[in-house]
Design a protein around this motif. Structure first.
Motif, PDB file in Angstrom:
ATOM      1  N   ALA A   1      19.862  -9.937   7.673  1.00 45.85           N
ATOM      2  CA  ALA A   1      19.829  -8.671   8.680  1.00 45.85           C
ATOM      3  C   ALA A   1      20.912  -7.948   8.659  1.00 45.85           C
ATOM      4  CB  ALA A   1      19.604  -9.125  10.135  1.00 45.85           C
ATOM      5  N   ILE A   2      22.163  -8.434   8.713  1.00 44.61           N
ATOM      6  CA  ILE A   2      23.493  -7.787   8.417  1.00 44.61           C
ATOM      7  C   ILE A   2      23.651  -7.111   7.219  1.00 44.61           C
ATOM      8  CG2 ILE A   2      25.951  -8.239   8.368  1.00 44.61           C
ATOM      9  CD1 ILE A   2      25.558 -10.734  10.239  1.00 44.61           C
ATOM     10  N   ALA A   3      23.121  -7.693   6.175  1.00 44.37           N
ATOM     11  CA  ALA A   3      23.463  -7.107   4.766  1.00 44.37           C
ATOM     12  C   ALA A   3      22.338  -5.846   4.755  1.00 44.37           C
ATOM     13  CB  ALA A   3      22.686  -8.244   3.707  1.00 44.37           C
ATOM     14  N   PHE A   4      21.202  -5.932   5.449  1.00 47.03           N
ATOM     15  CA  PHE A   4      20.421  -4.794   5.471  1.00 47.03           C
ATOM     16  C   PHE A   4      21.051  -3.708   5.947  1.00 47.03           C
ATOM     17  CE2 PHE A   4      16.371  -6.954   4.420  1.00 47.03           C
ATOM     18  CZ  PHE A   4      15.861  -6.378   3.659  1.00 47.03           C
ATOM     19  N   LYS A   5      21.672  -3.920   7.423  1.00 48.99           N
ATOM     20  CA  LYS A   5      22.295  -2.888   7.935  1.00 48.99           C
ATOM     21  C   LYS A   5      23.481  -2.416   7.108  1.00 48.99           C
ATOM     22  CE  LYS A   5      21.637  -4.972  12.784  1.00 48.99           C
ATOM     23  NZ  LYS A   5      22.287  -5.667  13.617  1.00 48.99           N
ATOM     24  N   ILE A   6      24.232  -3.072   6.585  1.00 47.01           N
ATOM     25  CA  ILE A   6      25.241  -2.544   5.705  1.00 47.01           C
ATOM     26  C   ILE A   6      24.867  -1.882   4.662  1.00 47.01           C
ATOM     27  CG2 ILE A   6      27.203  -3.261   3.918  1.00 47.01           C
ATOM     28  CD1 ILE A   6      27.646  -5.755   5.783  1.00 47.01           C
ATOM     29  N   ILE A   7      23.710  -2.258   4.062  1.00 49.98           N
ATOM     30  CA  ILE A   7      23.038  -1.246   2.909  1.00 49.98           C
ATOM     31  C   ILE A   7      22.767  -0.094   3.440  1.00 49.98           C
ATOM     32  CG2 ILE A   7      21.123  -1.219   1.427  1.00 49.98           C
ATOM     33  CD1 ILE A   7      21.278  -4.202   0.791  1.00 49.98           C
ATOM     34  N   LEU A   8      22.190   0.171   4.426  1.00 55.43           N
ATOM     35  CA  LEU A   8      21.409   1.274   5.070  1.00 55.43           C
ATOM     36  C   LEU A   8      22.324   2.197   5.712  1.00 55.43           C
ATOM     37  CD1 LEU A   8      18.292  -0.479   6.255  1.00 55.43           C
ATOM     38  CD2 LEU A   8      18.500   1.332   4.586  1.00 55.43           C
ATOM     39  N   SER A   9      23.765   1.720   5.744  1.00 52.26           N
ATOM     40  CA  SER A   9      24.673   2.733   6.367  1.00 52.26           C
ATOM     41  C   SER A   9      25.084   3.514   5.061  1.00 52.26           C
ATOM     42  CB  SER A   9      25.901   1.969   6.690  1.00 52.26           C
ATOM     43  OG  SER A   9      26.482   1.314   5.625  1.00 52.26           O
ATOM     44  N   ASP A  10      24.747   3.207   3.908  1.00 55.21           N
ATOM     45  CA  ASP A  10      24.760   4.363   3.025  1.00 55.21           C
ATOM     46  C   ASP A  10      23.841   5.326   2.868  1.00 55.21           C
ATOM     47  OD1 ASP A  10      25.002   5.516   0.435  1.00 55.21           O
ATOM     48  OD2 ASP A  10      25.366   3.941  -0.806  1.00 55.21           O
ATOM     49  N   PRO A  11      23.880   6.726   3.273  1.00 52.72           N
ATOM     50  CA  PRO A  11      22.971   7.782   3.212  1.00 52.72           C
ATOM     51  C   PRO A  11      22.358   7.774   1.888  1.00 52.72           C
ATOM     52  CG  PRO A  11      25.067   8.493   3.341  1.00 52.72           C
ATOM     53  CD  PRO A  11      25.290   7.255   3.521  1.00 52.72           C
ATOM     54  N   ASN A  12      22.979   7.270   0.896  1.00 53.91           N
ATOM     55  CA  ASN A  12      22.458   7.756  -0.586  1.00 53.91           C
ATOM     56  C   ASN A  12      21.172   6.898  -0.738  1.00 53.91           C
ATOM     57  OD1 ASN A  12      24.459   9.633  -0.914  1.00 53.91           O
ATOM     58  ND2 ASN A  12      25.822   8.076  -1.885  1.00 53.91           N
ATOM     59  N   VAL A  13      21.088   5.504  -0.117  1.00 54.74           N
ATOM     60  CA  VAL A  13      20.049   4.690  -0.612  1.00 54.74           C
ATOM     61  C   VAL A  13      18.700   5.402  -0.477  1.00 54.74           C
ATOM     62  CG1 VAL A  13      18.995   2.269   0.341  1.00 54.74           C
ATOM     63  CG2 VAL A  13      21.778   2.810   0.027  1.00 54.74           C
ATOM     64  N   LYS A  14      17.822   5.204  -1.375  1.00 55.18           N
ATOM     65  CA  LYS A  14      16.607   5.696  -1.319  1.00 55.18           C
ATOM     66  C   LYS A  14      15.440   4.384  -1.634  1.00 55.18           C
ATOM     67  CE  LYS A  14      17.192  10.228  -2.970  1.00 55.18           C
ATOM     68  NZ  LYS A  14      18.084  10.398  -4.134  1.00 55.18           N
ATOM     69  N   SER A  15      15.866   3.174  -2.206  1.00 53.60           N
ATOM     70  CA  SER A  15      15.064   2.358  -2.378  1.00 53.60           C
ATOM     71  C   SER A  15      15.969   0.904  -2.218  1.00 53.60           C
ATOM     72  CB  SER A  15      14.110   2.078  -3.490  1.00 53.60           C
ATOM     73  OG  SER A  15      14.846   1.818  -4.537  1.00 53.60           O
TER      74      SER A  15
END
Ligand code: ADP
Ligand code: MG
Length: 386
Positions: A299-313
């Motif tokens: 869950a924490i990893a998802f949050k960190i990943i999604l804090s990057d606005p460039n992420v599309k998948s």
């Protein structure tokens, strides 16, 4: 982990390496008080950020009066500095170093680093200091001297003196240089450092060598045995997502692409990034959630990943060796529910209880795209952003 200039200079001083007198301030009033108490008639106000190149960015100013000390401190405190060394981040200035102004006759360059190619520590020294060493290396490589330190024999004074003479220093300066190099080498070993850079190391009007700037980096993996150094960490100078990951003992490094990766194991994470690139995609990050990936860590990893606005998948690639795939599947589902992921998620599971894990993902009503293997997963992750 990097240190501020003032912290690096404190460490220098402990090892007898000459640095100008100075003290750090957090307010303009404090800065003036420090300047007043210092035996100097001119001061240099220096923004404390984890990067060089401050001079050009307005972060190093010569003050001739106490009013100027106050004014420059006011200007710098609260400002954000972006230089060629900040990697796209604008670093906040929370402290200024008030230091005595030196009479500079000449600026030299001195660094000590882990030289992986030669499997040793190497000094890089140049009579051309105060400028970007990369530029010197490009335009006049003959001005750069390298000294490899033999791991068994250690550093010999004569080898340091040879470098000094090659740089055209006087006998007195060569002696001082050798002392500084030997002290740096000792400091490097005793503190498990990764890099020390003195740019510039100056010759002042008294013909003495002084470290006018100091940059020290420590080996993260050895910090556990250097509590004093570890306590100097300043997270305001780090990428917020990387700092958060560090806090949760996740290995996360932000990259420039748009396909995020969540993987267990550093080797598998590297392989995942390679395959994404092979399929024409660009990874948005490196992330190793570790062998013992739990639902909370996912869950924490998802949050960190999604804090990057460039992420599309997002490509999740988990090998169930120590962990079971059904546990991970449940973890992914609860993490998605908690975090609210809106980009396509491609999941590749392999290993213990893989069928149970896949079943859980397929039966959930979340839009998780299941993949058969890494090849398939990477194809789907690239296709998902098009
Ligand atoms: P950066 O590398 O971040 O630009 P430095 O500390 O190297 O910051 O400072 C840039 C330049 O400012 C130096 O090359 C030197 O010319 C000058 N400078 C820095 N500190 C002093 C000082 N105490 N006295 C005189 N000049 C200084
Ligand atoms: Mg410098």
């Amino acid at each position: 982990m990097n240190f501020h200039e003032y912290q690096s200079k404190d460490l220098f001083a402990e090892y007898g390496i000459p640095v100008p007198h100075g003290k750090v301030a957090e307010t303009p009033e404090e800065a003036v008080k420090i300047a007043q108490e210092m035996d100097a008639d001119m001061w240099v106000v220096k923004a404390q950020v984890h990067a060089g190149g401050r001079g050009k960015a307005g972060g190093v100013k010569l003050a001739k009066t106490l009013q100027e000390v106050e004014q420059y401190s006011k200007d710098m405190l609260g400002m954000k500095i972006e230089t060629y060394q900040t990697g796209g981040l604008a670093l906040p200035v929370n402290q200024v170093l008030i230091t005595e102004a030196a009479d500079i006759e000449k600026e030299l360059y001195l660094s000590l680093l882990v030289d992986r190619a030669n499997k040793c520590l190497s000094f890089v020294v140049s009579a051309e200091g105060g400028v970007e060493i990369e530029e010197v290396a490009k335009t006049s490589p003959e001005k750069i001297h390298t000294l490899h330190v033999n791991n068994e024999e250690g550093l010999f004074p004569y080898a340091c003196r040879k470098v000094g003479f090659a740089m055209g220093l006087t006998a007195k300066q060569v002696g001082q240089l050798a002392k500084i190099m030997i002290a740096l080498h000792k400091m490097f070993h005793e503190n498990d450092l990764a890099l020390v850079e003195v740019n510039p190391l100056i010759i002042d009007d008294q013909q003495n060598l002084i470290a006018l700037d100091a940059k020290v980096g420590a080996d993260e993996n050895a910090l556990f045995r250097h509590k004093k150094l570890a306590a100097l960490r300043d997270v305001t100078q780090e990428d917020p997502a990387e700092a958060k990951a560090h806090e949760h003992e996740l290995n996360y490094i932000k990259l420039d692409g748009d396909i995020a990766c969540m993987v267990n194991g550093a080797g598998l994470a590297m392989a995942t990034m390679d395959v994404i690139k092979l399929k024409g995609g660009e990874p948005a990050n490196f992330l190793d959630v570790g062998g013992g990936a739990t639902a909370e860590r996912v869950a924490i990893a998802f949050k960190i990943i999604l804090s990057d606005p460039n992420v599309k998948s997002i490509l999740v690639n988990i090998f169930g060796g120590i962990v079971r795939c059904d546990l991970i599947a449940n973890g992914i589902i609860s993490a998605i529910e908690e975090v609210g992921v809106e980009v396509p998620i491609i999941v590749r599971l392999e290993g213990t209880n893989v069928n149970e894990g896949k079943k859980i993902l397929n039966e959930s009503n979340l839009s998780v795209i299941s993949a058969d293997d890494l090849d398939d997963a990477a194809n789907k992750a690239v296709a998902a952003i098009q």
